[in-house]
Design a protein around this motif. Sequence first.
Motif, short mmCIF file in Angstrom:
data_model
loop_
_atom_site.label_atom_id
_atom_site.label_comp_id
_atom_site.label_asym_id
_atom_site.label_seq_id
_atom_site.Cartn_x
_atom_site.Cartn_y
_atom_site.Cartn_z
N GLN A 30 0.76 -1.18 -0.09
CA GLN A 30 0.01 0.06 0.07
C GLN A 30 1.02 1.24 -0.14
O GLN A 30 0.57 2.31 -0.86
CB GLN A 30 -1.12 -0.06 1.09
N GLU A 31 2.04 1.21 0.94
CA GLU A 31 2.93 2.44 0.79
C GLU A 31 3.43 2.65 -0.33
O GLU A 31 3.70 3.79 -0.80
CB GLU A 31 3.84 2.20 1.85
N ASP A 67 0.95 4.09 -2.77
CA ASP A 67 0.83 5.75 -2.47
C ASP A 67 2.02 6.33 -3.11
O ASP A 67 1.62 7.54 -3.41
CB ASP A 67 0.55 5.75 -1.03
N GLU A 102 1.53 6.90 -6.80
CA GLU A 102 0.61 7.71 -7.21
C GLU A 102 0.93 9.19 -6.88
O GLU A 102 0.57 9.87 -7.58
CB GLU A 102 -0.69 7.45 -6.18
N LEU A 103 1.40 9.59 -5.62
CA LEU A 103 1.94 10.75 -5.38
C LEU A 103 3.01 11.19 -6.39
O LEU A 103 3.11 12.48 -6.82
CB LEU A 103 2.72 10.99 -4.03
N LYS A 124 1.27 12.63 -9.28
CA LYS A 124 0.49 13.76 -8.99
C LYS A 124 1.39 15.07 -9.11
O LYS A 124 1.07 15.90 -9.36
CB LYS A 124 -0.19 13.36 -7.64
N HIS A 138 9.72 7.00 -1.66
CA HIS A 138 9.61 5.53 -1.14
C HIS A 138 11.25 4.88 -1.60
O HIS A 138 11.96 5.63 -2.59
CB HIS A 138 8.51 4.65 -1.89
#
Length: 149
Positions: free
Chosen positions: A60-61, A64, A67-68, A71, A134
């Motif tokens: 999940q991290e 995310d 996705e960031l 963005k 990450h």
Amino acid sequence: MKVILLQDVKSLGKKGDLVNVSDGYARNFILPKNLGLEANSTNMNNLKLQKQKEDRKAAQELADAKELAEKIKDMVVELQVKTGEGGKVFGSVSAKEIVAAVKAQKGMVIDKKKLLIDEPLKSCGMHMIKIRLHKEVVGEFKVHVSEMK
């Protein structure tokens, strides 16, 4: 005796590892100091469930962070600095200034230690800034440095 480690133990293993140690070492050191648990069926099942939970959280991290990164790839942050003759910036633009500008303009809080700035920003214009979101994901955004009026 087989033991599941609850913490990292130097020269033995990392947290969550299943290790084989002598009975005396387990009874006198590992178990009393809560560094590990005896590897019975209940504890093995709990370890398996905990690893599954950690794997889901890590996935999940990562999602995310990706996705960031998508963005922020079109994000442009405006910075105005004092300049001298020929458009040269006095000093350079620091990571702290970039983080403050991102927070003020985009409402995003980022860690200045995660910014990967190859060389100091000493000129006006558009600069690409990398940020480690990450351990596997690095995003990029633009910083437009302009002369203060």
